[in-house]
Design a protein around this motif. Structure first.
Motif, PDB file in Angstrom:
ATOM      1  N   VAL A  93      53.486  88.153  15.833  1.00 25.49           N
ATOM      2  CA  VAL A  93      53.647  86.702  15.680  1.00 25.49           C
ATOM      3  C   VAL A  93      52.865  86.016  16.802  1.00 25.49           C
ATOM      4  N   ALA A  94      52.176  84.941  16.425  1.00 29.38           N
ATOM      5  CA  ALA A  94      51.452  84.174  17.445  1.00 29.38           C
ATOM      6  C   ALA A  94      52.462  83.407  18.297  1.00 29.38           C
ATOM      7  N   GLU A  95      52.369  83.599  19.627  1.00 30.30           N
ATOM      8  CA  GLU A  95      53.336  82.939  20.514  1.00 30.30           C
ATOM      9  C   GLU A  95      52.892  81.509  20.808  1.00 30.30           C
ATOM     10  N   THR A 121      76.589  67.418  24.828  1.00 29.86           N
ATOM     11  CA  THR A 121      76.275  68.294  23.693  1.00 29.86           C
ATOM     12  C   THR A 121      74.764  68.366  23.536  1.00 29.86           C
ATOM     13  N   TRP A 122      74.229  69.591  23.464  1.00 26.54           N
ATOM     14  CA  TRP A 122      72.796  69.786  23.202  1.00 26.54           C
ATOM     15  C   TRP A 122      72.635  70.212  21.746  1.00 26.54           C
ATOM     16  N   SER A 123      71.854  69.463  20.985  1.00 24.90           N
ATOM     17  CA  SER A 123      71.645  69.821  19.583  1.00 24.90           C
ATOM     18  C   SER A 123      70.150  69.833  19.297  1.00 24.90           C
ATOM     19  N   GLY A 124      69.567  70.998  19.298  1.00 24.70           N
ATOM     20  CA  GLY A 124      68.131  71.103  19.023  1.00 24.70           C
ATOM     21  C   GLY A 124      67.832  72.261  18.090  1.00 24.70           C
ATOM     22  N   HIS A 125      68.759  73.197  18.021  1.00 22.53           N
ATOM     23  CA  HIS A 125      68.547  74.353  17.136  1.00 22.53           C
ATOM     24  C   HIS A 125      68.933  73.971  15.706  1.00 22.53           C
ATOM     25  N   THR A 126      68.137  74.414  14.744  1.00 27.31           N
ATOM     26  CA  THR A 126      68.405  74.092  13.344  1.00 27.31           C
ATOM     27  C   THR A 126      69.381  75.081  12.706  1.00 27.31           C
ATOM     28  N   LYS A 127      69.577  76.210  13.361  1.00 32.02           N
ATOM     29  CA  LYS A 127      70.555  77.199  12.885  1.00 32.02           C
ATOM     30  C   LYS A 127      71.472  77.554  14.044  1.00 32.02           C
ATOM     31  N   GLY A 128      72.330  78.544  13.834  1.00 34.18           N
ATOM     32  CA  GLY A 128      73.302  78.917  14.864  1.00 34.18           C
ATOM     33  C   GLY A 128      72.663  79.374  16.158  1.00 34.18           C
ATOM     34  N   VAL A 129      73.422  79.227  17.243  1.00 36.79           N
ATOM     35  CA  VAL A 129      72.975  79.714  18.558  1.00 36.79           C
ATOM     36  C   VAL A 129      73.697  81.035  18.825  1.00 36.79           C
ATOM     37  N   THR A 137      64.807  81.393  15.187  1.00 34.13           N
ATOM     38  CA  THR A 137      63.692  82.145  15.818  1.00 34.13           C
ATOM     39  C   THR A 137      63.225  81.521  17.131  1.00 34.13           C
ATOM     40  N   LYS A 138      63.807  80.381  17.546  1.00 34.80           N
ATOM     41  CA  LYS A 138      63.335  79.712  18.764  1.00 34.80           C
ATOM     42  C   LYS A 138      64.261  80.013  19.944  1.00 34.80           C
ATOM     43  N   VAL A 139      63.651  79.960  21.129  1.00 29.67           N
ATOM     44  CA  VAL A 139      64.409  80.028  22.385  1.00 29.67           C
ATOM     45  C   VAL A 139      64.150  78.723  23.116  1.00 29.67           C
ATOM     46  N   MET A 184      58.381  79.815  21.197  1.00 27.18           N
ATOM     47  CA  MET A 184      58.319  80.324  19.827  1.00 27.18           C
ATOM     48  C   MET A 184      57.455  81.577  19.808  1.00 27.18           C
ATOM     49  N   GLY A 185      58.085  82.721  19.566  1.00 25.92           N
ATOM     50  CA  GLY A 185      57.316  83.979  19.542  1.00 25.92           C
ATOM     51  C   GLY A 185      57.947  85.034  18.657  1.00 25.92           C
ATOM     52  N   HIS A 186      59.054  84.688  18.022  1.00 27.53           N
ATOM     53  CA  HIS A 186      59.713  85.646  17.128  1.00 27.53           C
ATOM     54  C   HIS A 186      59.639  85.144  15.690  1.00 27.53           C
ATOM     55  N   SER A 187      59.611  86.076  14.756  1.00 28.91           N
ATOM     56  CA  SER A 187      59.557  85.686  13.339  1.00 28.91           C
ATOM     57  C   SER A 187      60.939  85.733  12.696  1.00 28.91           C
ATOM     58  N   LYS A 188      61.900  86.285  13.399  1.00 31.28           N
ATOM     59  CA  LYS A 188      63.278  86.325  12.889  1.00 31.28           C
ATOM     60  C   LYS A 188      64.226  85.882  13.995  1.00 31.28           C
ATOM     61  N   ALA A 189      65.523  85.850  13.669  1.00 29.14           N
ATOM     62  CA  ALA A 189      66.525  85.344  14.621  1.00 29.14           C
ATOM     63  C   ALA A 189      66.472  86.107  15.939  1.00 29.14           C
ATOM     64  N   VAL A 190      66.727  85.383  17.030  1.00 26.52           N
ATOM     65  CA  VAL A 190      66.753  85.991  18.371  1.00 26.52           C
ATOM     66  C   VAL A 190      68.170  86.475  18.627  1.00 26.52           C
TER      67      VAL A 190
END
Length: 579
Positions: free
Chosen positions: A242-244, A284-292, A312-314, A330-336
């Motif tokens: 994956v392109a980082e 409250t921090w809300s930036g992830h589109t899926k679960g943390v 997939t984001k950190v 951004m460097g992963h293609s699936k969940a971290v």
């Protein structure tokens, strides 16, 4: 004299008390009294023999339990005479027998000689007679013996060998000659027996091999599918490429004094040594589109918080000032799955379901190196020693703990004893050892660098422990057990379960909810499957407080390292909350 006559032997007297040999008229000769002894009878036979015969060489019977005399040195060391009976129940025979039915003795005939005569008899019908003293006597077919001049299967004379070769050549020539009669087309077609007979070069050449014909559509389709799967498998040996990318969200990366945005504030220090349970939501921090899936405070200072998302984001967030997202990696293609800071916080590790482990620079967002074994990493850890910060440990889905040297990128060790995917790695005993837990419902303790388990903890009542945390005093481990309780293990030599300390009440079955301690060690905290964060008192094991933090699962919780009444939690609702 008359009195002496009364002491006579009754056996010698006749029927009427008279001696039958003496006449009544002749006077009887005088008789002596028999000697009598009042001493008890003593068996002095052996003593007499020993005294009489000093050269007595009878050996001592090894079966007897006591010796009734003083044996000589020669007798003690005399060899046991004669073979004992092979069927004797005890004694020396038991030790000497080499078969359960008794003795098996090697025959006097050599195995080579036996094989030679055995095979000769089966081929020619005669063999040497083993019972004859001279070697000239034979048994079996004596006519065949005269014809072959007494040869055996192992010493065929040269003229016989030449004769055999000539016969074989004749056979080949005859077969080739008969091939001329065959149809020319058959001879030229490799699929026919005629071609095989003509071109025979070895004993195995008679094997028919079908010619390669064109594949049917179905076979062609299967071959293509197989080739595609094989290529996928070969490509999937390592993680997906994956392109980082990285994005900085802050105002500026360096302030007016040239300090980096990750530099800790100068005045950040612990306000007091006493921890308090938080009561209300601060931010409250809300930036992830899926679960943390995990959160980690910046080491020692906690002015930044790192979060791993299932999108997939950190992301890294500012805790101390603005409370905004500072950078996205951004460097992963699936969940971290897991994240881990190095000791000074300038770099961190991420492990993703795309089978990659990446080592990032916190400030610039550049990927320093990528590691993969082709298996999913479930947990990543750097060795906590300052001089071993280049050593990476990762618990994999294929039951191994893999150790890399990040300077060379080489795998330096593999710890392969678990029977299930490895979930946690926790360093103990001044980082000389580490404890791992796995889906095989066991804990294993390893010496760092040595792939041998030094302690294995597994009980029938134990459940899997997907999260483990070390107490601030380093003497205890808190393990989140999937039977809805937190178990405490000692980190001393024995690694025993502390049966008096058990924290329960929360519902975590099926979730790898993180367990943690307050910096002063007074409180234990854990998320649960219903979105709550639970706090227990370490000494009394009683529930101190519960906070409803998230919708869905509260998977992670961390206590701020300096501000001792602040706690961060994360959940599968995609939010990170600061209490």
């Amino acid at each position: 004299m008359d009195l002496l006559q009364n002491y006579h032997n009754d056996d010698e007297l006749g029927e009427h008390g008279q001696n039958p040999n003496s006449s009544p008229d002749s006077p009887s000769p005088p008789r002596l009294l028999p000697s009598k002894s009042a001493a008890p009878k003593v068996d002095d036979t052996m003593l007499a023999l020993t005294v009489a015969n000093q050269t007595l060489s009878k050996p001592i019977d090894p079966v007897q339990h006591s010796v009734a005399f003083n044996p000589t040195y020669d007798q003690l060391w005399a060899p046991v005479l004669g073979p004992a009976h092979p069927y004797a129940k005890d004694g020396i025979a038991q030790g000497m027998r080499n078969h359960k039915l008794g003795f098996v003795e090697n025959a006097a005939i050599d195995s080579f000689v036996f094989d030679e005569q055995y095979n000769t008899f089966h081929k020619y019908g005669y063999a040497a007679d083993p019972s004859a003293s001279a070697g000239n006597n034979y048994v079996g077919d004596l006519d065949a013996l005269e014809k072959t001049n007494g040869i055996s299967v192992y010493n065929i004379p040269q003229h016989e060998q030449k004769k055999r070769k000539i016969e074989k050549k004749k056979e080949v020539v005859e077969e080739e000659g008969s091939g001329d009669v065959m149809d020319k087309e058959e001879v030229e077609n490799p699929a026919t027996d005629a071609w095989l007979m003509k071109n025979r070069k070895s004993p195995w050449a008679g094997k028919k091999e079908g010619l390669q014909t064109e594949l049917s559509e179905e076979q062609q389709k299967y071959a293509e599918e197989h080739a595609r799967k094989k290529a996928e498998k070969a490509g999937g040996e390592k993680g997906e490429v994956v392109a980082e990318k990285t994005t900085f969200h802050g105002k500026e990366e360096r302030d007016y004094q040239g300090r980096s945005w990750i530099a800790p504030p100068k005045d950040a220090k612990a306000s007091n040594d006493h921890c308090y349970i938080p009561k209300r939501l601060v931010h409250t921090w809300s930036g992830h589109t899926k679960g943390v899936s995990a959160i980690r405070f910046f080491p020692k200072y906690g002015h930044l918080i790192l979060s791993a998302g299932m999108d997939t984001k950190v992301k890294i967030w500012d805790v101390f000032n603005s409370g905004k997202c500072m950078r996205t990696y951004m460097g992963h293609s699936k969940a971290v799955r897991d994240i881990s800071f190095c000791n000074d916080g300038t770099k961190f590790l991420t492990a993703g379901y795309d089978k990659n482990i990446k080592y990032w620079d916190t400030e610039t967002g550049q990927v320093i190196s990528t590691f993969s074994t082709g298996k999913i990493p479930y947990v990543v850890k750097l060795n906590p020693d300052d001089d071993k910060q280049s050593i990476l440990l990762a618990g994999m889905s294929d039951k191994k703990i893999v150790q890399w040297d990040m300077n060379t990128g080489q795998i330096t060790q593999e710890y392969d004893q678990h029977l299930g995917a490895v979930n946690t790695i926790t360093f103990v005993d001044n980082n000389r050892r580490f404890v791992t837990s796995s889906d095989d419902k066991s804990l294993r303790v390893w010496e760092f660098g040595i792939p041998v388990v030094i302690k294995y903890i597994s009980e029938p009542h134990m459940h899997s422990m997907p999260a483990i945390s070390l107490h601030p005093n380093s003497n205890w481990l808190a393990a989140q057990s999937l039977d809805n309780q937190i178990l405490i293990y000692s980190t001393r030599e024995r690694f025993q379960l502390n049966k008096k300390k058990r924290f329960a009440g929360h519902i975590v079955a099926g979730y790898a909810c993180q367990v943690n301690f307050s910096p002063d060690g007074r409180f234990v905290m854990s998320g649960d499957g219903e979105g709550k964060c639970w706090f227990w008192d370490w000494k009394s094991c009683k529930v101190f407080r519960t906070l409803k933090c998230h919708e869905g699962v509260c998977i992670g919780c961390e206590w701020h390292p300096l501000e001792q009444s602040k706690v961060a939690t994360c959940g599968w609702d995609g939010l990170i909350k600061y209490w």
